[in-house]
Design a protein around this motif. Structure first.
Motif, PDB file in Angstrom:
ATOM      1  N   HIS A 127       0.858  -1.187   0.000  1.00  0.00           N
ATOM      2  CA  HIS A 127       0.000   0.000   0.000  1.00  0.00           C
ATOM      3  C   HIS A 127       0.892   1.233   0.000  1.00  0.00           C
ATOM      4  CE1 HIS A 127      -3.479   2.522   0.846  1.00  0.00           C
ATOM      5  NE2 HIS A 127      -2.799   3.095   1.836  1.00  0.00           N
ATOM      6  N   ASN A 128       0.701   2.093  -1.031  1.00  0.00           N
ATOM      7  CA  ASN A 128       1.492   3.322  -1.166  1.00  0.00           C
ATOM      8  C   ASN A 128       2.992   3.047  -1.156  1.00  0.00           C
ATOM      9  OD1 ASN A 128      -0.806   4.913  -1.323  1.00  0.00           O
ATOM     10  ND2 ASN A 128      -0.819   5.413   0.858  1.00  0.00           N
ATOM     11  N   GLY A 129       3.391   1.947  -1.839  1.00  0.00           N
ATOM     12  CA  GLY A 129       4.801   1.628  -1.962  1.00  0.00           C
ATOM     13  C   GLY A 129       5.410   0.935  -0.761  1.00  0.00           C
ATOM     14  N   GLU A 130       4.620   0.663   0.289  1.00  0.00           N
ATOM     15  CA  GLU A 130       5.139   0.019   1.490  1.00  0.00           C
ATOM     16  C   GLU A 130       4.563  -1.385   1.618  1.00  0.00           C
ATOM     17  OE1 GLU A 130       4.461   2.228   5.013  1.00  0.00           O
ATOM     18  OE2 GLU A 130       5.421   0.759   6.344  1.00  0.00           O
ATOM     19  N   THR A 131       5.431  -2.358   1.911  1.00  0.00           N
ATOM     20  CA  THR A 131       5.013  -3.757   2.045  1.00  0.00           C
ATOM     21  C   THR A 131       4.624  -4.054   3.487  1.00  0.00           C
ATOM     22  OG1 THR A 131       6.455  -4.446   0.236  1.00  0.00           O
ATOM     23  CG2 THR A 131       5.737  -6.149   1.766  1.00  0.00           C
ATOM     24  N   HIS A 132       3.503  -4.759   3.664  1.00  0.00           N
ATOM     25  CA  HIS A 132       3.030  -5.162   4.992  1.00  0.00           C
ATOM     26  C   HIS A 132       2.926  -6.686   5.036  1.00  0.00           C
ATOM     27  CE1 HIS A 132       1.740  -0.974   5.971  1.00  0.00           C
ATOM     28  NE2 HIS A 132       1.544  -0.922   4.656  1.00  0.00           N
ATOM     29  N   GLY A 133       3.367  -7.274   6.121  1.00  0.00           N
ATOM     30  CA  GLY A 133       3.277  -8.711   6.284  1.00  0.00           C
ATOM     31  C   GLY A 133       4.549  -9.283   6.886  1.00  0.00           C
ATOM     32  N   PRO A 134       4.538 -10.586   7.211  1.00  0.00           N
ATOM     33  CA  PRO A 134       3.442 -11.538   6.968  1.00  0.00           C
ATOM     34  C   PRO A 134       2.270 -11.334   7.929  1.00  0.00           C
ATOM     35  CG  PRO A 134       5.234 -12.607   8.148  1.00  0.00           C
ATOM     36  CD  PRO A 134       5.731 -11.232   7.819  1.00  0.00           C
ATOM     37  N   LEU A 135       1.067 -11.600   7.420  1.00  0.00           N
ATOM     38  CA  LEU A 135      -0.156 -11.385   8.174  1.00  0.00           C
ATOM     39  C   LEU A 135      -1.015 -12.643   8.152  1.00  0.00           C
ATOM     40  CD1 LEU A 135      -1.106  -7.924   6.602  1.00  0.00           C
ATOM     41  CD2 LEU A 135       0.104  -8.271   8.753  1.00  0.00           C
ATOM     42  N   THR A 136      -1.803 -12.818   9.202  1.00  0.00           N
ATOM     43  CA  THR A 136      -2.805 -13.875   9.221  1.00  0.00           C
ATOM     44  C   THR A 136      -4.042 -13.377   8.478  1.00  0.00           C
ATOM     45  OG1 THR A 136      -3.815 -13.097  11.262  1.00  0.00           O
ATOM     46  CG2 THR A 136      -1.959 -14.625  11.476  1.00  0.00           C
ATOM     47  N   PRO A 137      -4.974 -14.251   8.072  1.00  0.00           N
ATOM     48  CA  PRO A 137      -6.212 -13.788   7.436  1.00  0.00           C
ATOM     49  C   PRO A 137      -6.958 -12.765   8.288  1.00  0.00           C
ATOM     50  CG  PRO A 137      -5.979 -16.147   7.140  1.00  0.00           C
ATOM     51  CD  PRO A 137      -4.876 -15.733   8.067  1.00  0.00           C
ATOM     52  N   ALA A 138      -6.986 -12.967   9.604  1.00  0.00           N
ATOM     53  CA  ALA A 138      -7.675 -12.011  10.471  1.00  0.00           C
ATOM     54  C   ALA A 138      -7.027 -10.633  10.387  1.00  0.00           C
ATOM     55  CB  ALA A 138      -7.667 -12.516  11.913  1.00  0.00           C
TER      56      ALA A 138
END
Length: 650
Positions: A127-138
């Motif tokens: 999002h907006n060039g920034e990576t997020h994760g690792p994430l659970t489905p929740a």
């Protein structure tokens, strides 16, 4: 080097570049190396399979170099053996190849392991060039509720090699949202054929699937055993053997011996070398008609002479089949009985049969690259042997929108240990205006391309697939080669070869000081006529080297090349540099790391601004030239670039 006194006879070894617990010495000898049989395993290309040994004698502890090509260093001094005796407590820096460690004594430092990863945390989004994760489905649904994940953002999983828009993830937006406890299924997007990475010591050079040697498939020899589910009805069957000859060769269903093997995933035939030794992947990228095919033929022809003749390395084709198309190129240019006959080399097409192969993976037709492969060895040890895998793509494959799960032909960029981007000055209108007065060849036939867009697309793919954020720099060697450099080579002073005799070994070593000089002059020329190329590549990679190359030594007419006129210049240098940076070739001329005094240098990102006493002028130089002696283009005087902490060095 004198004796080093330690307080206790119990010690530990801790690697500095990774977050891992120290290895505590409990029995002797302690073997250090890259091989799985070692006590201390250092997984780095500069470390030999069996690199060094700690042993205890009546005289105390000794450290021995077992012959690793990149050596053993204690406090920055190369050693072959050194005693370490009891006495006052100290902490030693020990380096094996490029891997720095601390040899400590007493109680090992406490190590807090990272918290265990949630097995459901396999999701990422950008999002907006920034990576997020690792994430659970929740956590993914929480990001949607908080507005951090929007429908236009990209979403992917760590076990899948492609990305989709978040709006295409079933249930993530809209009334049909699934419960947060369930996995988030991707709708409409087929499972990527590269998703299954496998595991094992062998990496397929075609689909990059990992497997163990015992998992290879054999290729049926009998002409009636046709029809393969992956390669098609005309191909010989691939199978796991159950019968063997006394010599260990597999037998097919008709009882014929089967010497050839294939990848268990893509079923493409593998040279024996690709199964028996580790690979060294290298990538060549360039615009359409930038001369990559000429470059490949010319550089490989030169490496066949330079590597054994100057560096004492063996270098040969992996086998007679794999490199057949490249051998044909070489023969046309360098192995003709009639050297005055014009020899054409056809431009590499997106679907050329000699560089791409259609296979069926997961019910999809996928076009995989067919690289050329060579056996390369820098020493007598098995750990010194590599399978050099060199990829040549059609330039159109690197244009925007040409990267898909059906044509993953450029994914070798993610696995390569070095990248050569071939910039064509004749395809740039600014260089053409500069060269028009000095050239006799008509430039009207040369096509014009926005090569910076091609470079941006390459960088985008690497960042996307490696998960690099906007601020992270690419750490592997990146060479920007200026092709067809014969048209201005005299400006860059390319005369002579960039390697010198090394009296300590009797062989030769790559002269990094000479390469740095030519790189600096080439960068200055690019900065004058194509500054966006400099800004793009230096904003992506931590260390960039600029190397002019000329595959032919002249600009040929459109109908082809006359072999008698070919005089390659520096074509082998980019590949030699990448191999040296990975620890496979000796190098010299690297400057001593004397850090500049505070206030002497003003640092602006990767650029250093400083006053040089030798020239009396202020210079602005990229940080990877730290310590090297360069030439001022205005005065012609030479000056040395000061060091700064943390700067990479060519």
């Amino acid at each position: 080097m004198g004796r080093i006194v330690l307080k206790k006879k119990s010690w530990h070894l801790r690697r500095l570049d990774v977050d891992s617990p120290a290895y505590v010495f409990k029995s002797f000898p302690v073997i250090v190396g890259r091989g799985s049989q070692c006590d201390v395993i250092l997984d780095d290309p500069s470390v030999a399979d069996v690199h060094a040994q700690f042993n205890q004698t009546e005289d105390g502890l000794f450290l021995y170099d077992l012959g690793g090509a990149q050596g053993v260093f204690v406090a920055d001094h190369r050693v072959t053996s050194i005693p370490i005796l009891s006495g006052s407590e100290v902490s030693l820096e020990v380096r094996f190849g490029n891997v720095k460690c601390i040899l400590g004594f007493g109680m090992p430092p406490a190590h807090k392991p990272p918290p265990p990863k949630d097995p459901e945390a396999i999701w990422f989004f950008a999002h907006n060039g920034e990576t997020h994760g690792p994430l659970t489905p929740a956590q993914v649904f929480q990001a949607v509720d908080a507005g951090r994940l929007c429908p236009a953002d990209e979403v992917w999983r760590d076990d899948i090699d492609y990305r989709v828009q978040a709006s295409r993830v079933k249930g993530l937006f809209g009334p049909e949202t699934v419960p947060a406890s369930e996995n988030v299924p991707i709708a409409e997007a087929p499972v990527a054929s590269m998703a299954n990475h496998g595991h094992g010591s062998v990496s397929c050079p075609y689909c990059w699937y990992h497997f163990n040697p015992e998992d290879v498939l054999f290729i049926a020899s009998h002409p009636e055993l046709l029809g393969d589910a992956v390669l098609g009805a005309e191909e010989s069957q691939r199978f796991l053997p159950t019968r063997f000859t006394p010599e260990g060769l597999a037998l097919d269903a008709k009882g014929m011996r089967c010497p050839d093997v294939a990848c268990p995933r893509c079923h493409i035939r593998l040279p024996a070398l690709a199964v028996s030794v580790p690979p060294l992947f290298l990538s060549i990228v360039g615009a359409p008609a930038s001369g990559k095919s000429y470059y490949l033929a010319s550089s490989m022809w030169r490496l066949r002479t330079v590597l054994p003749g100057f560096f004492g390395c063996s270098f040969s084709d992996a086998d007679a089949v794999t490199n057949q198309w490249l051998n044909d190129y070489e023969e046309r240019l360098f192995f003709q009985s009639e050297y005055s006959r014009i020899q054409p080399i056809v431009k590499t097409d997106e679907t050329a049969a000699h560089v791409y192969r259609a296979v069926t993976l997961d019910d999809m037709q996928v076009f995989l690259p067919l690289p050329c492969m060579f056996g390369f060895s820098s020493g007598a040890e098995a750990a010194d042997k590599r399978c050099l895998v060199l990829y040549d793509n059609a330039g159109e494959h690197f244009q925007a929108g040409h990267d898909s799960i059906y044509r993953p032909g450029t994914q070798h960029l993610l696995h390569s240990e070095g990248i050569l981007f071939l910039f064509d000055p004749l395809a740039d209108p600014r260089f053409r205006r500069f060269l028009r007065d000095s050239m006799t060849t008509d430039l009207a036939a040369a096509a014009v391309h926005r090569q910076d867009i091609l470079l941006v697309e390459m960088i985008s793919r690497i960042r996307k697939h490696l998960g690099l954020t906007g601020g992270e720099l690419y750490e592997k060697p990146l060479v920007l080669g200026i092709s067809k450099a014969d048209v201005f080579g005299d400006l860059l002073k390319m005369e002579g070869d960039p390697w010198i005799h090394d009296p300590s070994t009797g062989g030769h070593a790559l002269d990094l000081g000479r390469i740095a000089e030519v790189s600096f002059r080439t960068r200055r020329l690019l900065m004058q006529y194509a500054p966006e190329i400099i800004n793009t590549v230096e904003g992506f990679a931590r260390c960039v080297v600029y190397v002019p190359v000329s595959a032919l030594g002249h600009n040929p007419p459109p109908e082809g090349v006359q072999p008698s006129l070919i005089q390659p210049r520096w074509v082998e240098v980019p590949l030699l540099y990448i191999m040296a940076k990975n620890g496979y070739l000796p190098s010299t001329g690297r400057p001593a790391e004397a850090v500049a005094a505070p206030g002497q240098v003003e640092q602006r990102g990767h650029l250093l601004r400083f006053h040089a006493p030798e020239t009396g002028a202020v210079h602005e130089v990229p940080w990877h030239y730290c310590g090297y002696e360069l030439e001022c283009h205005q005065s012609g005087q030479r000056f040395r670039v000061p060091h700064v902490d943390g700067a990479p060095v060519i």
